[in-house]
Design a protein around this motif. Sequence first.
Motif, PDB file in Angstrom:
ATOM      1  N   HIS A 152      -8.777  -3.686  -3.015  1.00  0.00           N
ATOM      2  CA  HIS A 152      -8.744  -2.272  -2.619  1.00  0.00           C
ATOM      3  C   HIS A 152      -9.293  -2.057  -1.220  1.00  0.00           C
ATOM      4  CE1 HIS A 152      -7.429  -1.012  -6.557  1.00  0.00           C
ATOM      5  NE2 HIS A 152      -8.379  -1.735  -7.112  1.00  0.00           N
ATOM      6  N   GLN A 153     -10.171  -2.955  -0.760  1.00  0.00           N
ATOM      7  CA  GLN A 153     -10.755  -2.823   0.570  1.00  0.00           C
ATOM      8  C   GLN A 153     -10.338  -3.938   1.511  1.00  0.00           C
ATOM      9  OE1 GLN A 153     -14.968  -2.497  -0.105  1.00  0.00           O
ATOM     10  NE2 GLN A 153     -14.825  -0.326  -0.585  1.00  0.00           N
ATOM     11  N   GLN A 195      -7.513   0.655   5.131  1.00  0.00           N
ATOM     12  CA  GLN A 195      -8.091   1.903   5.622  1.00  0.00           C
ATOM     13  C   GLN A 195      -7.214   3.067   5.197  1.00  0.00           C
ATOM     14  OE1 GLN A 195      -8.209   1.254   9.891  1.00  0.00           O
ATOM     15  NE2 GLN A 195     -10.309   0.528   9.753  1.00  0.00           N
ATOM     16  N   THR A 196      -7.835   4.223   5.089  1.00  0.00           N
ATOM     17  CA  THR A 196      -7.088   5.436   4.807  1.00  0.00           C
ATOM     18  C   THR A 196      -7.003   6.253   6.082  1.00  0.00           C
ATOM     19  OG1 THR A 196      -7.860   5.445   2.524  1.00  0.00           O
ATOM     20  CG2 THR A 196      -6.986   7.526   3.384  1.00  0.00           C
ATOM     21  N   LYS A 222       0.983   5.285   1.392  1.00  0.00           N
ATOM     22  CA  LYS A 222       0.402   6.157   2.418  1.00  0.00           C
ATOM     23  C   LYS A 222      -0.590   7.099   1.781  1.00  0.00           C
ATOM     24  CE  LYS A 222       4.295   5.819   5.493  1.00  0.00           C
ATOM     25  NZ  LYS A 222       5.191   6.413   6.400  1.00  0.00           N
ATOM     26  N   PRO A 223      -1.684   7.424   2.418  1.00  0.00           N
ATOM     27  CA  PRO A 223      -2.010   7.214   3.827  1.00  0.00           C
ATOM     28  C   PRO A 223      -2.797   5.937   4.093  1.00  0.00           C
ATOM     29  CG  PRO A 223      -3.619   8.701   2.894  1.00  0.00           C
ATOM     30  CD  PRO A 223      -2.654   8.328   1.777  1.00  0.00           C
ATOM     31  N   GLN A 224      -2.735   4.933   3.182  1.00  0.00           N
ATOM     32  CA  GLN A 224      -3.455   3.690   3.415  1.00  0.00           C
ATOM     33  C   GLN A 224      -2.662   2.766   4.327  1.00  0.00           C
ATOM     34  OE1 GLN A 224      -4.259   2.295  -0.641  1.00  0.00           O
ATOM     35  NE2 GLN A 224      -6.434   2.622  -0.182  1.00  0.00           N
ATOM     36  N   LEU A 269       0.824  -1.215   0.000  1.00  0.00           N
ATOM     37  CA  LEU A 269       0.000   0.000   0.000  1.00  0.00           C
ATOM     38  C   LEU A 269       0.852   1.256   0.000  1.00  0.00           C
ATOM     39  CD1 LEU A 269      -2.574  -1.121   2.706  1.00  0.00           C
ATOM     40  CD2 LEU A 269      -2.912  -1.092   0.227  1.00  0.00           C
ATOM     41  N   SER A 329      -6.483   9.505   8.269  1.00  0.00           N
ATOM     42  CA  SER A 329      -6.773  10.921   8.006  1.00  0.00           C
ATOM     43  C   SER A 329      -5.780  11.815   8.697  1.00  0.00           C
ATOM     44  CB  SER A 329      -8.173  11.269   8.465  1.00  0.00           C
ATOM     45  OG  SER A 329      -8.413  10.833   9.771  1.00  0.00           O
TER      46      SER A 329
END
Length: 128
Positions: free
Chosen positions: A98-99, A125-126, A65-67, A63, A128
Amino acid sequence: MKVGIFMDLLTYLGITTEAVSPEQVQLKLAVQPQVQQPYGLLHGGINAVLAETAASLGANASLKKPQVAVGVAVETHHLSAVTAGTLWTVATPIRLGHQLQVWQAKTYQTPGQWTSVSTVTLKVQTLS
């Protein structure tokens, strides 16, 4: 991210990272008293720790970032008892979605003779 807590667990248990890529992760563990149950056998939870650690490292290596990928399910099958020696865990992706990501982790002392096999599902997840 509190990497220190994660790394402290690996250090305490004696788990070392041998290789990390989005295609494969390799971990190593020398069986010591802190990972054994009172009967001298490897504690079954250690197999799950090895599997989720390997899958998490590989998933996060795939992945940007920010994932981040975090574990949501681990299914571990204990195939043979371990009392001493060195364990190797190899994790490879089954699906890099993707999820959700799904990884398989196999632990062994002798190549091809698995001591446990796990399937690990991680949620992407992303932050925040």
